[in-house]
Design an enzyme around this catalytic site. Structure first.
Site, mmCIF file in Angstrom:
data_model
loop_
_atom_site.group_PDB
_atom_site.id
_atom_site.type_symbol
_atom_site.label_atom_id
_atom_site.label_comp_id
_atom_site.label_asym_id
_atom_site.label_seq_id
_atom_site.Cartn_x
_atom_site.Cartn_y
_atom_site.Cartn_z
ATOM 1 N N TYR A 163 0.844 -1.207 0.000
ATOM 2 C CA TYR A 163 0.000 0.000 0.000
ATOM 3 C C TYR A 163 0.872 1.247 0.000
ATOM 4 C CZ TYR A 163 -3.895 3.104 0.825
ATOM 5 O OH TYR A 163 -4.834 4.099 0.672
ATOM 6 N N PHE A 218 -7.619 21.301 -24.980
ATOM 7 C CA PHE A 218 -7.921 19.873 -25.045
ATOM 8 C C PHE A 218 -9.154 19.645 -24.172
ATOM 9 C CE2 PHE A 218 -7.837 15.388 -24.027
ATOM 10 C CZ PHE A 218 -7.895 14.906 -25.317
ATOM 11 N N THR A 219 -10.001 18.720 -24.598
ATOM 12 C CA THR A 219 -11.326 18.550 -23.975
ATOM 13 C C THR A 219 -11.283 18.418 -22.445
ATOM 14 O OG1 THR A 219 -11.129 16.207 -24.517
ATOM 15 C CG2 THR A 219 -12.401 17.562 -26.040
ATOM 16 N N ASP A 229 1.535 19.933 -20.660
ATOM 17 C CA ASP A 229 0.846 18.676 -20.926
ATOM 18 C C ASP A 229 1.793 17.853 -21.802
ATOM 19 O OD1 ASP A 229 -0.586 16.555 -21.930
ATOM 20 O OD2 ASP A 229 -2.458 17.673 -22.145
ATOM 21 N N LYS A 275 -0.109 7.260 -23.651
ATOM 22 C CA LYS A 275 0.272 7.541 -25.040
ATOM 23 C C LYS A 275 1.776 7.287 -25.218
ATOM 24 C CE LYS A 275 -3.735 10.011 -24.672
ATOM 25 N NZ LYS A 275 -4.542 10.071 -23.450
ATOM 26 N N ARG A 280 -13.560 14.804 -34.135
ATOM 27 C CA ARG A 280 -12.879 15.901 -33.437
ATOM 28 C C ARG A 280 -13.380 17.204 -34.065
ATOM 29 N NH1 ARG A 280 -10.407 14.422 -28.732
ATOM 30 N NH2 ARG A 280 -12.657 14.347 -28.651
ATOM 31 N N PHE A 286 -19.091 14.070 -26.460
ATOM 32 C CA PHE A 286 -18.695 13.181 -27.560
ATOM 33 C C PHE A 286 -18.592 11.724 -27.136
ATOM 34 C CE2 PHE A 286 -14.514 13.003 -25.718
ATOM 35 C CZ PHE A 286 -14.400 14.223 -25.104
HETATM 36 C C1 P70 Z 1 -7.075 10.701 -26.896
HETATM 37 C C2 P70 Z 1 -6.938 10.602 -25.396
HETATM 38 C C3 P70 Z 1 -6.115 12.154 -23.762
HETATM 39 C C4 P70 Z 1 -5.363 13.337 -23.394
HETATM 40 C C5 P70 Z 1 -4.609 14.055 -24.353
HETATM 41 C C6 P70 Z 1 -3.929 15.224 -23.972
HETATM 42 C C7 P70 Z 1 -3.148 16.020 -24.956
HETATM 43 C C8 P70 Z 1 -4.702 14.969 -21.768
HETATM 44 C C9 P70 Z 1 -5.399 13.817 -22.079
HETATM 45 C C10 P70 Z 1 -6.197 13.130 -21.007
HETATM 46 C C11 P70 Z 1 -8.209 10.143 -24.717
HETATM 47 C C12 P70 Z 1 -9.346 11.059 -24.954
HETATM 48 C C13 P70 Z 1 -9.679 12.013 -24.002
HETATM 49 C C14 P70 Z 1 -10.716 12.880 -24.238
HETATM 50 C C15 P70 Z 1 -11.397 12.816 -25.432
HETATM 51 C C16 P70 Z 1 -11.114 11.841 -26.356
HETATM 52 C C17 P70 Z 1 -10.089 10.969 -26.118
HETATM 53 N N1 P70 Z 1 -6.404 11.834 -24.932
HETATM 54 N N2 P70 Z 1 -4.005 15.636 -22.690
HETATM 55 O O1 P70 Z 1 -7.646 9.782 -27.478
HETATM 56 O O2 P70 Z 1 -5.545 12.001 -20.592
HETATM 57 O O3 P70 Z 1 -7.151 10.170 -21.190
HETATM 58 O O4 P70 Z 1 -5.220 9.761 -19.651
HETATM 59 O O5 P70 Z 1 -7.140 11.091 -18.892
HETATM 60 O O6 P70 Z 1 -4.542 13.645 -25.629
HETATM 61 O O7 P70 Z 1 -6.580 11.666 -27.506
HETATM 62 P P1 P70 Z 1 -6.321 10.691 -20.048
#
Ligand code: P70
Length: 461
Positions: A75, A127-128, A218, A261, A385, A452
């Protein structure tokens, strides 16, 4: 250089295979309807070549799999945590590490710690998940990326660069005290996997330092960004990927990482910072949402696989083959006259749905419709996207209309072959040739956050 005389090829051979199902048109018709025309709602068993995302979909190496057996599931104070901390320090240079289960958890923590109500967070495109966490913490995201990034046809080599005038104007208008940090992403996902140059990042550093503003990085695809710097930025051609990655990180104050990634693992992430006081607050917060500060939501074995994956991610032969595969598919599509975002990025191909479906308005959801049509044609799964991903303005409730209306064909690392890429290109070519038959979609269900992922749609007559 000796290395570059030959074409790229995978610096590995295949030890184990996972069969995939090649479906019929009839099966796919049923599946996409059942999924409400949203590729996120398909089952993976319904998919032939899965290009939904490069996130958590990489193939691990034998060394990473072996690492799983070294999992120390204590732990507190797991051996694997210390190996991960060491790998982060050696490869990225950040002093303090807070593991999280994936990237968005790190975004949550840093947003809650640094953003106060009414703050502004400039960044090189949204980013979303990042933007949502900034908003949930009371902040407003402001896009300060160069204009070229919003034009799919513009071939600027560093489309993720910050427009320093936009950033300076924002600091002047809103006051440095209302800007906790600048969010810098390497590479920029929503722009098409485009890199930022080191010279631009240095200028951003100079400007922000003058005003006492931090840079939060990021670093989800930092090695891919470093590869483009080596290829394109004068003065860096003889630097190693590892050195370029280190230099990028050294120009920032902390980082959020989705290790799913670049870092070649199926799950994991972290927050890394240099400031000890911020670290103390972050590791106190991680115990509320994730787990103890020496695992933060990851199993010991996953931390071990990540420690190894980070080292592999900065190897030149690996990154050259990874980006080379994406470039291969991109060139093929360009030769077929398919409109895609240029230059070709590092983690996927982004189809220009506005150009491919000029008969649809953005309200008729061109990118969503195109992704559904590609699936129907071949079982290749892509991701929207565009306007669906951009969501609504939290104040007015109106749709956001991004300039980029794209479908992303995202390439997992070390998973598919060049022959798979050929099938993908053939399918996209066929769908584009019959694009006039694609009629558009409308929402029939829309959730409140990150719509989405779970929205459902129906064809417009
Ligand atoms: C994708 C994934 C995640 C991502 C990223 C960047 C530049 C942070 C994150 C978050 C998964 C995804 C996420 C949201 C919408 C669609 C797809 N990208 N910054 O497919 O990281 O997923 O580990 O929480 O690309 O591009 P995590």
């Amino acid at each position: 250089m000796e290395k570059n005389r030959r074409s790229w090829a995978e610096p590995y051979k295949i030890k184990m295979v996972e069969p995939v199902h090649i479906s019929t048109h009839k099966e796919r018709q049923k599946a996409i309807k059942g999924a409400g025309y949203n590729t996120f709602l398909l089952r993976s068993s319904e998919v032939y070549i899965d290009l939904l995302t490069d996130s958590g979909t990489s193939a691990m190496s034998d060394r990473q799999w072996a690492g799983l057996m070294l999992g120390d599931e204590a732990y507190a104070g797991s051996n694997n945590f210390y190996r991960l901390e060491d790998s982060v320090r050696k490869n990225y240079g950040y002093k303090y590490l807070v593991p999280t289960h994936q990237g968005r958890a790190a975004e949550h923590i840093i947003s809650q710690l640094l953003i106060k109500e009414g703050d502004y967070i400039p960044g090189n495109m949204y980013f979303t998940t990042t933007k949502l966490h900034q908003e949930l913490a009371g902040g407003t995201f402001v896009d300060v990326i160069i204009d070229e990034a919003h034009d799919p046809a513009n071939e600027h080599p560093f489309k993720a660069n910050v427009d320093l005038n936009k950033l300076e104007d924002l600091i002047h208008d809103k006051g440095a005290e209302n800007i906790p940090y600048v969010a810098i992403s390497t590479t920029v996902n929503m722009a098409g996997g485009q890199p930022i140059s080191l010279s631009n990042l240095k200028q951003v550093r100079e400007l922000t330092q003058k005003h006492g503003i931090k840079i939060i990085h990021d670093m989800t695809r930092v090695a891919e960004n470093a590869y483009f710097i080596k290829e394109r930025e004068p003065g860096y051609e003889n630097h190693s990927i590892g050195d370029i990655v280190m230099e990028i990180c050294s120009l920032t104050d902390g980082a959020t990482m989705s290790a799913k990634k670049d870092a070649l693992v199926n799950i994991g992430g972290f927050l890394a910072v240099n400031d000890e006081e911020l670290f103390d607050r972050a590791r106190n917060m991680v115990v509320i949402y994730e787990g103890l500060h020496t695992y933060g939501g990851m199993a010991g074995r996953d931390m071990e696989a990540l420690a190894v994956g980070i080292q592999e991610s900065v190897q030149y032969d690996h990154i050259r083959a990874r980006v080379g595969q994406v470039q291969y598919l991109g060139k093929k599509l360009i030769n077929m006259n398919v409109p895609i975002v240029k230059p070709v990025g590092s983690h996927g191909i982004f189809l220009d749905a506005k150009k491919i479906l000029p008969h649809l308005t953005q309200d008729q959801l061109p990118a969503q419709s195109l992704a559904a049509a590609i699936y129907l044609d071949s079982g290749v799964r892509a991701m929207e996207r565009g306007v669906v991903s951009a969501g609504r303005n939290p104040e007015t409730g109106e749709n956001n209309y991004p300039k980029l209306e794209l479908v992303r064909l995202t390439i997992p690392r070390r998973v598919y072959t060049q022959a798979h890429m050929d099938v993908v290109a053939e399918s996209v070519e066929a769908v584009v040739a019959n694009a006039a038959d694609i009629s558009g979609l409308k929402f029939v269900y829309e959730p409140e956050y990150l719509r989405f992922f779970q929205s459902r749609f129906e064809p417009l007559g």
